[in-house]
Design a protein around this motif. Structure first.
Motif, short mmCIF file in Angstrom:
data_model
loop_
_atom_site.label_atom_id
_atom_site.label_comp_id
_atom_site.label_asym_id
_atom_site.label_seq_id
_atom_site.Cartn_x
_atom_site.Cartn_y
_atom_site.Cartn_z
N GLU A 9 62.27 -36.05 53.87
CA GLU A 9 63.49 -36.78 54.19
C GLU A 9 64.06 -36.34 55.54
O GLU A 9 64.44 -37.18 56.37
CB GLU A 9 64.53 -36.62 53.08
CG GLU A 9 64.13 -37.38 51.83
CD GLU A 9 65.23 -37.43 50.78
OE1 GLU A 9 66.41 -37.57 51.17
OE2 GLU A 9 64.91 -37.35 49.59
N ASP A 41 62.12 -46.32 57.00
CA ASP A 41 63.00 -46.55 55.85
C ASP A 41 62.19 -46.89 54.60
O ASP A 41 62.50 -46.44 53.50
CB ASP A 41 64.01 -47.66 56.14
CG ASP A 41 65.11 -47.22 57.09
OD1 ASP A 41 65.36 -46.00 57.21
OD2 ASP A 41 65.75 -48.11 57.71
N GLU A 42 61.14 -47.70 54.78
CA GLU A 42 60.27 -48.04 53.65
C GLU A 42 59.56 -46.80 53.12
O GLU A 42 59.47 -46.59 51.91
CB GLU A 42 59.25 -49.09 54.08
CG GLU A 42 58.34 -49.53 52.95
CD GLU A 42 57.34 -50.59 53.40
OE1 GLU A 42 56.30 -50.70 52.72
OE2 GLU A 42 57.59 -51.28 54.40
N SER A 45 62.01 -44.73 51.18
CA SER A 45 62.26 -45.33 49.87
C SER A 45 61.12 -45.02 48.90
O SER A 45 61.35 -44.68 47.73
CB SER A 45 62.41 -46.84 50.03
OG SER A 45 62.60 -47.46 48.79
N GLU A 46 59.88 -45.11 49.39
CA GLU A 46 58.72 -44.80 48.54
C GLU A 46 58.72 -43.33 48.12
O GLU A 46 58.43 -43.01 46.97
CB GLU A 46 57.43 -45.14 49.27
CG GLU A 46 57.23 -46.63 49.45
CD GLU A 46 56.03 -46.97 50.32
OE1 GLU A 46 55.31 -46.05 50.76
OE2 GLU A 46 55.83 -48.17 50.57
N ARG A 48 61.32 -41.33 47.88
CA ARG A 48 62.43 -41.11 46.94
C ARG A 48 62.13 -41.66 45.55
O ARG A 48 62.63 -41.16 44.56
CB ARG A 48 63.71 -41.73 47.48
CG ARG A 48 64.30 -40.93 48.62
CD ARG A 48 65.56 -41.57 49.15
NE ARG A 48 66.19 -40.71 50.14
CZ ARG A 48 67.14 -41.12 50.96
NH1 ARG A 48 67.58 -42.37 50.91
NH2 ARG A 48 67.67 -40.28 51.82
N SER A 49 61.29 -42.71 45.48
CA SER A 49 60.95 -43.30 44.18
C SER A 49 59.82 -42.54 43.48
O SER A 49 59.44 -42.88 42.37
CB SER A 49 60.56 -44.76 44.34
OG SER A 49 59.29 -44.88 44.95
#
Length: 69
Positions: A9, A41-42, A45-46, A48-49
């Motif tokens: 991050e 950003d993508e 997001s991946e 973090r998921s």
């Protein structure tokens, strides 16, 4: 958790800041900056998921694409 994922991050935030700086210096265009930030950003997001994959592959694709223009 692999070491890469412990700092990802912060690395992405730093990469977005660096992309802004090189855009301001005229190294990349505003359009390339927008694309790069969207890709980062993508990726964030991946991560973090919980999706785990190589963090280098998306950047290599972007860099190769950037060199082709």
């Amino acid at each position: 958790m692999p070491f890469d994922y412990q700092l990802v991050e912060q690395d992405i935030v730093g990469s977005k800041a660096w992309a802004t700086a090189i855009c301001e210096a005229g190294v990349i265009s505003e359009a390339e900056l927008t694309d790069l930030k969207a890709a980062l950003d993508e990726l964030l997001s991946e991560v973090r998921s919980g999706q785990k994959k190589s963090l280098m592959i998306p950047m290599k694709i972007f860099i190769v694409g950037l060199n082709e223009t």
